[in-house]
Scaffold this active site. Structure first.
Site, short mmCIF file in Angstrom:
data_model
loop_
_atom_site.label_atom_id
_atom_site.label_comp_id
_atom_site.label_asym_id
_atom_site.label_seq_id
_atom_site.Cartn_x
_atom_site.Cartn_y
_atom_site.Cartn_z
N ASN A 10 -42.67 4.57 -6.45
CA ASN A 10 -41.76 4.50 -7.60
C ASN A 10 -42.26 3.44 -8.58
O ASN A 10 -41.54 3.05 -9.49
CB ASN A 10 -40.32 4.18 -7.16
CG ASN A 10 -39.63 5.42 -6.62
OD1 ASN A 10 -39.82 6.53 -7.13
ND2 ASN A 10 -38.87 5.24 -5.55
N ASN A 11 -43.49 2.99 -8.37
CA ASN A 11 -44.07 1.96 -9.24
C ASN A 11 -44.55 2.61 -10.54
O ASN A 11 -45.48 3.42 -10.54
CB ASN A 11 -45.22 1.30 -8.48
CG ASN A 11 -45.90 0.22 -9.28
OD1 ASN A 11 -46.19 0.40 -10.47
ND2 ASN A 11 -46.15 -0.90 -8.65
N ALA A 12 -43.88 2.25 -11.64
CA ALA A 12 -44.15 2.91 -12.92
C ALA A 12 -45.59 2.70 -13.39
O ALA A 12 -46.19 3.60 -13.98
CB ALA A 12 -43.17 2.38 -13.97
N ASP A 70 -52.36 2.86 -0.07
CA ASP A 70 -52.13 1.56 0.54
C ASP A 70 -53.34 0.69 0.20
O ASP A 70 -54.47 1.16 0.26
CB ASP A 70 -51.95 1.68 2.06
CG ASP A 70 -51.19 0.49 2.62
OD1 ASP A 70 -50.43 -0.16 1.89
OD2 ASP A 70 -51.37 0.18 3.82
N ASP A 158 -54.33 -11.32 -8.03
CA ASP A 158 -55.17 -11.27 -9.24
C ASP A 158 -55.67 -12.64 -9.71
O ASP A 158 -56.83 -12.76 -10.10
CB ASP A 158 -54.42 -10.57 -10.39
CG ASP A 158 -54.45 -9.06 -10.25
OD1 ASP A 158 -55.23 -8.55 -9.42
OD2 ASP A 158 -53.71 -8.38 -10.99
N LYS A 178 -58.95 -4.51 -16.40
CA LYS A 178 -58.85 -4.47 -14.94
C LYS A 178 -58.84 -3.03 -14.43
O LYS A 178 -59.56 -2.68 -13.50
CB LYS A 178 -57.58 -5.20 -14.48
CG LYS A 178 -57.38 -5.12 -12.98
CD LYS A 178 -56.05 -5.68 -12.52
CE LYS A 178 -55.77 -5.23 -11.10
NZ LYS A 178 -54.43 -5.58 -10.64
N HIS A 183 -59.99 -1.02 -7.85
CA HIS A 183 -59.97 -0.29 -6.58
C HIS A 183 -59.10 0.95 -6.67
O HIS A 183 -59.45 2.01 -6.18
CB HIS A 183 -59.46 -1.24 -5.49
CG HIS A 183 -58.33 -2.12 -5.93
ND1 HIS A 183 -58.44 -3.02 -6.96
CD2 HIS A 183 -57.04 -2.19 -5.52
CE1 HIS A 183 -57.28 -3.63 -7.14
NE2 HIS A 183 -56.41 -3.15 -6.30
N ARG A 184 -57.93 0.81 -7.35
CA ARG A 184 -57.02 1.96 -7.44
C ARG A 184 -57.63 3.07 -8.28
O ARG A 184 -57.53 4.24 -7.96
CB ARG A 184 -55.68 1.52 -8.04
CG ARG A 184 -54.50 1.75 -7.11
CD ARG A 184 -53.20 1.32 -7.75
NE ARG A 184 -53.32 0.05 -8.40
CZ ARG A 184 -53.22 -1.13 -7.78
NH1 ARG A 184 -52.98 -1.16 -6.49
NH2 ARG A 184 -53.37 -2.25 -8.44
P1 IMP Z 1 -49.82 -1.88 -2.26
O1 IMP Z 1 -50.32 -1.11 -1.09
O2 IMP Z 1 -50.31 -1.34 -3.57
O3 IMP Z 1 -48.34 -2.09 -2.23
O4 IMP Z 1 -50.47 -3.33 -2.18
C1 IMP Z 1 -50.22 -4.20 -1.08
C2 IMP Z 1 -50.44 -5.64 -1.51
O5 IMP Z 1 -51.82 -5.86 -1.85
C3 IMP Z 1 -49.66 -6.09 -2.74
O6 IMP Z 1 -48.38 -6.54 -2.42
C4 IMP Z 1 -50.53 -7.21 -3.29
O7 IMP Z 1 -50.27 -8.40 -2.61
C5 IMP Z 1 -51.92 -6.75 -2.95
N1 IMP Z 1 -52.51 -5.99 -4.08
C6 IMP Z 1 -52.64 -4.65 -4.20
N2 IMP Z 1 -53.24 -4.31 -5.34
C7 IMP Z 1 -53.51 -5.48 -5.98
C8 IMP Z 1 -54.12 -5.77 -7.23
O8 IMP Z 1 -54.55 -4.91 -8.01
N3 IMP Z 1 -54.22 -7.07 -7.53
C9 IMP Z 1 -53.77 -8.08 -6.72
N4 IMP Z 1 -53.17 -7.86 -5.56
C10 IMP Z 1 -53.04 -6.55 -5.18
#
Ligand code: IMP
Length: 195
Positions: A10-12, A70, A158, A178, A183-184
């Protein structure tokens, strides 16, 4: 006809970024849009396991094709930690605080005096189709952890992460800068190749 895919988030910001990368051939909908308010388990010890767990949950409970992500920060000198525990690093080590500040503080403490600062962000995306087919892909960005936080943009780790080929932290870049190397993005592009 557009292929309909649920993105288990649900992350916009994530939704917007992923929609932009996947393009017009796909209709990407959020958990909210399918009426899912479940507390989806994230109990696996690996990024792959957790992404699959989430995608399987949604695909099986809602009868749709779904992908889930994840992400973890993997630090070489810490044997890949905090990794799958990145979001709750400080809490999982019994340190006070549950936020990004506390996580970064613990990370810098654990790396105090350590010369090898290499680290990477790694995102795993798992796709579970409505016919049961499962695929996982990943994307990574290599870099290093600096000694003290710099910058105010972004989130999570970050301010302490400098990607390879740059001198700025992710928190000193614009979101566009960024996102261009993140990575995403790389994981989403890998997902697009298997769709
Ligand atoms: P999620 O799986 O996207 O919820 O990421 C898990 C955790 O990894 C987050 O709560 C952040 O602490 C860290 N994280 C994920 N993506 C990033 C990013 O792009 N920058 C910095 N920290 C990140």
């Amino acid at each position: 006809m557009k292929q309909r895919l649920v993105f288990a988030t649900n992350n916009a910001h994530k939704l917007q970024e992923v929609r932009q990368i996947l393009g017009d051939a796909f209709e990407v909908v959020s958990l909210e849009e399918i009426g899912c308010r479940d507390d989806i388990p994230e109990t696996e010890p690996t990024l792959e396991g957790n992404a699959l767990l989430k995608a399987r949950w949604v695909a099986s409970h809602y009868g749709c094709s779904c992908f889930a992500d994840d992400t973890g920060l993997e630090v070489e000198a810490l044997g890949g930690a905090p990794g799958v525990r990145s979001a709750r690093y400080a809490a999982s080590e019994g340190e006070p605080g549950h936020d990004s500040e506390a996580n970064m503080r613990l990370l810098l403490k654990n790396l105090r005096g350590v010369a090898d600062r290499r680290a990477r962000f790694r995102t795993v995306m798992a796709l579970v189709r409505d016919n049961g087919e499962e695929v996982t892909v990943s994307g990574r960005v290599e870099g290093k952890i600096i000694e003290a936080p710099r910058g105010t943009d972004g989130f999570g780790y970050d301010p302490v992460f400098v990607p390879e080929g740059d001198t700025r932290t992710f928190a000193e870049m614009t979101a566009e800068e960024k996102n261009a190397v993140s990575h995403r993005r790389r994981a989403t592009e890998a997902l697009l190749r298997v769709l």
